[in-house]
Design a protein around this motif. Structure first.
Motif, PDB file in Angstrom:
ATOM      1  N   PHE A  56     -10.746  -1.152  29.409  1.00 26.92           N
ATOM      2  CA  PHE A  56     -10.530  -2.302  30.278  1.00 26.92           C
ATOM      3  C   PHE A  56     -11.866  -2.991  30.604  1.00 26.92           C
ATOM      4  O   PHE A  56     -11.986  -4.217  30.507  1.00 26.92           O
ATOM      5  N   ARG A  63     -20.644  -5.187  33.382  1.00 30.09           N
ATOM      6  CA  ARG A  63     -19.995  -5.814  34.536  1.00 30.09           C
ATOM      7  C   ARG A  63     -20.877  -5.613  35.761  1.00 30.09           C
ATOM      8  O   ARG A  63     -21.215  -4.483  36.114  1.00 30.09           O
ATOM      9  N   ILE A 102     -19.543 -10.862  34.223  1.00 30.98           N
ATOM     10  CA  ILE A 102     -18.964 -10.200  33.036  1.00 30.98           C
ATOM     11  C   ILE A 102     -19.699 -10.709  31.790  1.00 30.98           C
ATOM     12  O   ILE A 102     -19.614 -11.890  31.447  1.00 30.98           O
ATOM     13  N   GLN A 111      -9.617  -7.696  25.719  1.00 32.82           N
ATOM     14  CA  GLN A 111      -9.101  -6.882  26.833  1.00 32.82           C
ATOM     15  C   GLN A 111      -7.569  -6.980  26.840  1.00 32.82           C
ATOM     16  O   GLN A 111      -7.006  -8.008  26.444  1.00 32.82           O
ATOM     17  N   HIS A 114      -3.281  -8.649  31.329  1.00 31.70           N
ATOM     18  CA  HIS A 114      -2.915  -8.034  32.613  1.00 31.70           C
ATOM     19  C   HIS A 114      -2.821  -9.122  33.669  1.00 31.70           C
ATOM     20  O   HIS A 114      -3.267 -10.251  33.457  1.00 31.70           O
ATOM     21  N   MET A 134     -12.999 -18.312  37.278  1.00 31.56           N
ATOM     22  CA  MET A 134     -13.978 -17.869  36.276  1.00 31.56           C
ATOM     23  C   MET A 134     -15.038 -18.963  36.114  1.00 31.56           C
ATOM     24  O   MET A 134     -14.701 -20.128  35.886  1.00 31.56           O
ATOM     25  N   THR A 147     -11.940 -16.323  28.176  1.00 28.27           N
ATOM     26  CA  THR A 147     -10.774 -15.680  28.795  1.00 28.27           C
ATOM     27  C   THR A 147      -9.488 -16.213  28.168  1.00 28.27           C
ATOM     28  O   THR A 147      -9.312 -17.432  28.038  1.00 28.27           O
ATOM     29  N   HIS A 186      -3.470 -12.545  31.578  1.00 27.33           N
ATOM     30  CA  HIS A 186      -4.717 -13.034  30.991  1.00 27.33           C
ATOM     31  C   HIS A 186      -5.568 -11.827  30.603  1.00 27.33           C
ATOM     32  O   HIS A 186      -5.239 -10.685  30.971  1.00 27.33           O
ATOM     33  N   GLY A 188      -9.969 -10.868  29.029  1.00 29.48           N
ATOM     34  CA  GLY A 188     -11.166 -11.304  28.317  1.00 29.48           C
ATOM     35  C   GLY A 188     -10.884 -11.320  26.819  1.00 29.48           C
ATOM     36  O   GLY A 188     -10.148 -10.464  26.303  1.00 29.48           O
ATOM     37  N   ARG A 197     -21.491 -13.239  25.870  1.00 30.59           N
ATOM     38  CA  ARG A 197     -20.865 -14.316  26.663  1.00 30.59           C
ATOM     39  C   ARG A 197     -20.935 -13.939  28.137  1.00 30.59           C
ATOM     40  O   ARG A 197     -20.405 -12.925  28.536  1.00 30.59           O
TER      41      ARG A 197
HETATM   42  O1  LIG Z   1     -14.021 -11.689  31.201  1.00 27.05           O
HETATM   43  C1  LIG Z   1     -12.988 -12.333  31.185  1.00 27.05           C
HETATM   44  O2  LIG Z   1     -12.865 -13.363  30.528  1.00 27.05           O
HETATM   45  C2  LIG Z   1     -11.793 -11.908  32.006  1.00 27.05           C
HETATM   46  C3  LIG Z   1     -11.933 -10.524  32.563  1.00 27.05           C
HETATM   47  C4  LIG Z   1     -10.751 -10.056  33.326  1.00 27.05           C
HETATM   48  O3  LIG Z   1      -9.707 -10.634  33.327  1.00 27.05           O
HETATM   49  C5  LIG Z   1     -10.866  -8.823  34.102  1.00 27.05           C
HETATM   50  O4  LIG Z   1     -11.824  -8.064  33.910  1.00 27.05           O
HETATM   51  O5  LIG Z   1      -9.954  -8.558  34.936  1.00 27.05           O
END
Ligand SMILES: O=C(O)CCC(=O)C(=O)O
Length: 257
Positions: A56, A63, A102, A111, A114, A134, A147, A186, A188, A197
């Motif tokens: 995840f 992060r 991130i 990812q 979720h 974001m 994303t 959604h 990543g 990125r």
């Molecule tokens: O990094 C992203 O584009 C989304 C990350 C995300 O949705 C999350 O970590 O909950």
């Protein structure tokens, strides 16, 4: 989905897009100079930030948690008038839940899709309890891991996404902001380029649910004292009416005095 421009968009237009699609992109919220300064700052923080520990988080992704203890770069965005205007309508009373830098590295896989409100044991449908924003500090492209959002899925009740669920890549220039509802699926994207990125999520929750991160413990009180009152409230020094969050019968802001 049209991309709105910060100079001309209204709060109501963003809220209407969030109602229809579950997300909305506004370009031109930060100037190129602001983006550069925030990026430089976070690149410094990333020097001492470990890589993710699971699928995840992403094993090739860093992060930055406890963001408000580590940088002042996102003090302004957290209280941006457009953001607060949208949150006032969607969540009404709210605070920061998960502000996270991130940095998706080259070769990172996508990812899992979720919902951000999935951490709360609430049956769907329910009043929105999470709103996310974001903030890309690099141009977000499909190739570098923009994303991915599954439009309209905030309206789902029992359905779950699978490999056939249509998603869009939230492609946008650095300095934009993408709003997305806590109930929309959604994740990543995969980064198939040779460059990382960088983006920052400022995720908010209704102030009657528990925020993901405990800023009252994480951000030193001497730091919180230097921040503007609205940001102090967003970091947990707030009351949800009538008295959720009180300390010994008093407003928690008294403990900053
Ligand atoms: O990094 C992203 O584009 C989304 C990350 C995300 O949705 C999350 O970590 O909950």
């Amino acid at each position: 989905m049209v991309h709105f421009q910060a100079a001309s968009v209204s709060v109501d237009e963003v809220v209407a897009a969030l109602d229809a699609d579950g997300y909305a992109i506004v370009e031109g919220v930060l100037s190129p100079e602001e983006v550069q300064a925030k990026r430089d700052d976070l690149i410094g923080v990333l020097q001492s930030t470990p890589a993710g520990r699971n699928d995840f988080e992403g094993f090739k992704t860093q992060r930055i948690y406890n963001l408000y203890a580590k940088t002042r770069a996102f003090d302004g965005p957290a209280v941006h008038p457009l953001v607060l205007g949208v949150l006032d309508k969607v969540l009404v009373n709210y605070q920061l839940s998960a502000p996270v830098g991130i940095h998706i590295g080259p070769g990172e896989t996508a990812q899992i899709l979720h919902t951000d409100d999935g951490v709360y044991p609430l049956p769907r449908p329910h009043a929105e309890v999470v709103m996310n924003t974001m903030w890309p500090l690099d141009p977000f492209t499909e190739a570098n891991g923009a994303t991915r959002v599954a439009p309209g899925t905030h309206k789902w009740v029992d359905q779950r996404p699978d490999a056939d669920t249509p998603t869009i890549a939230g492609e946008m220039p650095a300095g934009s902001v993408m709003f997305f509802r806590g109930s929309v699926y959604h994740g990543g994207g995969a980064n198939t380029t040779d460059k990382p990125r960088l983006g920052v999520i400022l995720e908010y929750c209704a102030s009657w649910v528990r925020p993901q991160e405990n800023h009252v413990i994480g951000v030193p009180r001497e730091v919180v004292r230097t921040l503007e009152p609205r940001l102090q409230e967003l970091l947990g020094y707030n009351i949800h009416p009538p008295f959720l969050g009180n300390v010994d019968g008093r407003h928690p802001r008294k403990y900053l005095e």
